[in-house]
Design a protein around this motif. Structure first.
Motif, PDB file in Angstrom:
ATOM      1  N   MET A 191      47.025  48.887   6.796  1.00 32.22           N
ATOM      2  CA  MET A 191      46.423  49.766   5.812  1.00 32.22           C
ATOM      3  C   MET A 191      47.032  51.162   5.672  1.00 32.22           C
ATOM      4  O   MET A 191      46.347  52.156   4.785  1.00 32.22           O
ATOM      5  CB  MET A 191      44.937  49.679   5.538  1.00 32.22           C
ATOM      6  N   ALA A 192      47.715  51.649   6.633  1.00 32.37           N
ATOM      7  CA  ALA A 192      47.994  52.816   6.841  1.00 32.37           C
ATOM      8  C   ALA A 192      48.726  53.701   5.757  1.00 32.37           C
ATOM      9  O   ALA A 192      48.446  54.727   5.179  1.00 32.37           O
ATOM     10  CB  ALA A 192      48.847  53.072   8.423  1.00 32.37           C
ATOM     11  N   LEU A 193      49.621  52.865   5.058  1.00 31.63           N
ATOM     12  CA  LEU A 193      50.218  53.502   4.133  1.00 31.63           C
ATOM     13  C   LEU A 193      49.420  53.771   2.733  1.00 31.63           C
ATOM     14  O   LEU A 193      49.446  54.644   2.273  1.00 31.63           O
ATOM     15  CB  LEU A 193      51.509  52.642   3.447  1.00 31.63           C
ATOM     16  N   GLN A 232      41.346  57.340   9.846  1.00 27.47           N
ATOM     17  CA  GLN A 232      41.961  55.844  10.127  1.00 27.47           C
ATOM     18  C   GLN A 232      42.156  54.904   9.117  1.00 27.47           C
ATOM     19  O   GLN A 232      41.135  54.858   8.289  1.00 27.47           O
ATOM     20  CB  GLN A 232      41.510  55.303  11.551  1.00 27.47           C
ATOM     21  N   PRO A 233      43.143  54.208   9.063  1.00 30.50           N
ATOM     22  CA  PRO A 233      43.447  52.964   7.891  1.00 30.50           C
ATOM     23  C   PRO A 233      42.327  52.088   8.166  1.00 30.50           C
ATOM     24  O   PRO A 233      41.989  51.592   9.234  1.00 30.50           O
ATOM     25  CB  PRO A 233      44.527  52.604   7.918  1.00 30.50           C
ATOM     26  N   GLY A 281      35.069  57.172  15.568  1.00 33.81           N
ATOM     27  CA  GLY A 281      35.874  55.914  15.788  1.00 33.81           C
ATOM     28  C   GLY A 281      37.546  56.017  15.436  1.00 33.81           C
ATOM     29  O   GLY A 281      38.097  55.086  15.456  1.00 33.81           O
ATOM     30  N   VAL A 282      37.750  57.299  14.931  1.00 37.51           N
ATOM     31  CA  VAL A 282      39.005  57.542  14.346  1.00 37.51           C
ATOM     32  C   VAL A 282      40.173  57.883  15.481  1.00 37.51           C
ATOM     33  O   VAL A 282      41.295  57.419  15.336  1.00 37.51           O
ATOM     34  CB  VAL A 282      38.990  58.534  13.451  1.00 37.51           C
ATOM     35  N   ASN A 289      45.715  58.404  11.688  1.00 35.75           N
ATOM     36  CA  ASN A 289      45.886  57.782  13.105  1.00 35.75           C
ATOM     37  C   ASN A 289      45.848  56.255  12.962  1.00 35.75           C
ATOM     38  O   ASN A 289      45.304  55.842  11.890  1.00 35.75           O
ATOM     39  CB  ASN A 289      45.019  58.143  14.090  1.00 35.75           C
ATOM     40  N   LYS A 290      46.573  55.828  14.027  1.00 31.80           N
ATOM     41  CA  LYS A 290      46.614  54.152  13.975  1.00 31.80           C
ATOM     42  C   LYS A 290      47.376  53.665  13.024  1.00 31.80           C
ATOM     43  O   LYS A 290      47.293  52.982  11.937  1.00 31.80           O
ATOM     44  CB  LYS A 290      45.227  53.337  13.811  1.00 31.80           C
TER      45      LYS A 290
END
Lengths: 322, 322
Positions: free
Chosen positions: B194-196, B164-165, B52-53, B188-189
């Protein structure tokens, strides 16, 4: 060694602990040979499932239930070797701690790697030791990462696969192979609003699998409150009765024995192959190099063709205590 | 065979496809021997991460970027053998479909099991074929289940681990070993809120690992929009340059070659051991049975003691194209 065996035969838990340590460090061969004639009486139960499903709580609840029934229990908790798992490990220990002073319960955490033969190596040794020591049930708990949760089905009589509702992971994204190994599905945290949906998902997945013989049971538990654990034990007993009556137990233990021997032998062969590969002359392609390795071990090069491999065959090796 | 090789040498994609099929069915030894002298030029890149990433989207974006740079690319997508994965497989194919008519791109899906030697068997064969065929980059994409995502690091020059976040899984519950194999982390994404936080988590995890030599880079991408893919390729190139300049590439390809030979040889030995175990007399304990197996293959029984196994040793086998 003699002193250790004497302590073991006298039923001293410390001797059992030392015996397992000996096997973990790869020096258990003589010990297993000595106690092996007394193995085969315990029912071995594997418990696996994704991280966070509550396996340790379930183990602790099952142990408490079995103790109320007067049964002795050995618990083997197989931890992944990742440096990041120590927090979870500590948590497991705390949940099982209430049984630490009960002589009818013996709990042991083991690393899942490091010893030749993986889970089927030291874990199978520990299970044999607990069995010979006189434990009625040997519960082997593996975290659902890596190869170990598939391998558990190769060595345990009955395999429980625990799942939890609303974990974000639907049944579809579960690790390949984990559904196929379940003798009993456990939907833990059954008070969760999504619990019934998960049960439906499991049932519809089961319809896609072509079961021969035993059709897995599905039990809902709320391990933290002890709810449903009696039903789980009854399902385990029904599977055990089916194994004995159908003759599947003989077959399963034969296969488990063969798996264990294979892993032990391959563990050693792997090291030998590695050393031999390192000594090969330069300039070979991978297939020529592999053929040279096989010739060294007395195996015909032609055996690399899949048709020459015999994965089946009739097993005449010993099956104990049935 | 000769016709196949002629087509292969003439650069016909159909011949490459047929050659890979031949290796998949376990009949590729002669073919690999014939083309092996021409391997070693391609850069091999492994891409793995949890389901799913967005690995396929990332693959597709990387392929598009490489094509813009004029580089040819072979893509090997390793699928798990579970019956439940066909949906995901179809999705992957659709995402890569825009490259199906481009002669500079060759895409192949492979099952992760079924052939002796696993990922290191047919996948390594396919990578060798694409390399000899003249692809500049061979991208090997494995889904993050089972053993394959750890093994990818054994056969690829550069390993990308995509995360992924906000996936619910924090870095802590990732499969053991997956963080350790990353040469480049891909978040990715990256447009996710929440990426950071995920990037911070990865960095603090990295501080716990004792890196020697190369310290993994961390790249944020939004593959679906193509964002960050140029940075990802630059990070891959920096790792490639480091591999060459430090001498680590020679070492890594030596180890990959040894791994591949080992897997090929052990694949055959496994079948032979299984057949021999089946022929053992009754009444043996597992260690006695394993010793009998080892004697059969000319290995001293004493070798079961861990001290007698030599997992290291000096490798003198061939290293190509460096």
């Amino acid at each position: 060694m003699d002193e250790l065996l004497a302590g073991f035969e006298a039923g001293e838990p410390r001797a059992l602990a030392r015996a397992i340590s000996r096997c973990e460090s790869g020096r258990g061969a003589d010990l297993i040979r000595a106690i092996y004639p007394r193995t085969g009486r315990a029912l071995s139960v594997g418990l696996t499932g994704p991280p966070g499903v509550g396996k340790s709580t379930l183990s602790a609840a099952l142990v408490a239930h079995l103790r109320r029934l007067g049964k002795t229990v050995g618990v083997i908790s197989v931890d992944p070797s990742s440096p990041f798992s120590h927090g979870a490990l500590l948590g497991d220990r705390i949940r099982l701690a209430e049984h630490f002073t009960d002589p009818g319960v013996f709990i042991r955490s083991m690393a899942s790697r490091g010893h030749l033969g993986g889970v089927a190596g030291a874990t199978a040794d520990a299970a044999s030791l607990m069995d010979a020591f006189g434990m009625d049930v040997v519960l082997i708990e593996t975290v659902g990462v890596g190869q170990s949760e598939i391998e558990i089905a190769e060595i345990a009589d009955t395999t429980l696969v625990a799942l939890q509702p609303g974990s974000g992971d639907s049944v579809q994204v579960l690790k390949a192979g984990i559904l196929e190994i379940a003798d009993v599905f456990v939907v833990n945290k059954s008070d969760h609003p999504m619990a019934l949906q998960l049960q439906r998902e499991i049932r519809s997945m089961m319809e896609m699998l072509n079961y021969q013989g035993w059709i897995p049971e599905l039990v809902a538990t709320q391990a933290i409150a002890g709810t449903g654990v009696d039903k789980l034990w009854e399902a385990i007993l029904r599977h055990g009765a089916w194994l004995r009556e159908s003759g599947a137990l003989v077959e399963k233990r034969r296969a488990a024995f063969a798996h264990r021997v294979r892993q032990l032998a391959l563990g050693t062969l792997e090291g030998q192959v590695e050393a031999y590969v390192a000594s090969l002359p330069a300039g070979l392609d991978p297939y020529a190099a592999a053929a040279a390795v096989l010739r060294h071990f007395g195996v015909d090069e032609g055996a690399t063709a899949p048709g020459n491999v015999r994965p089946g065959g009739t097993l005449r090796a010993t099956v104990k205590g049935l």
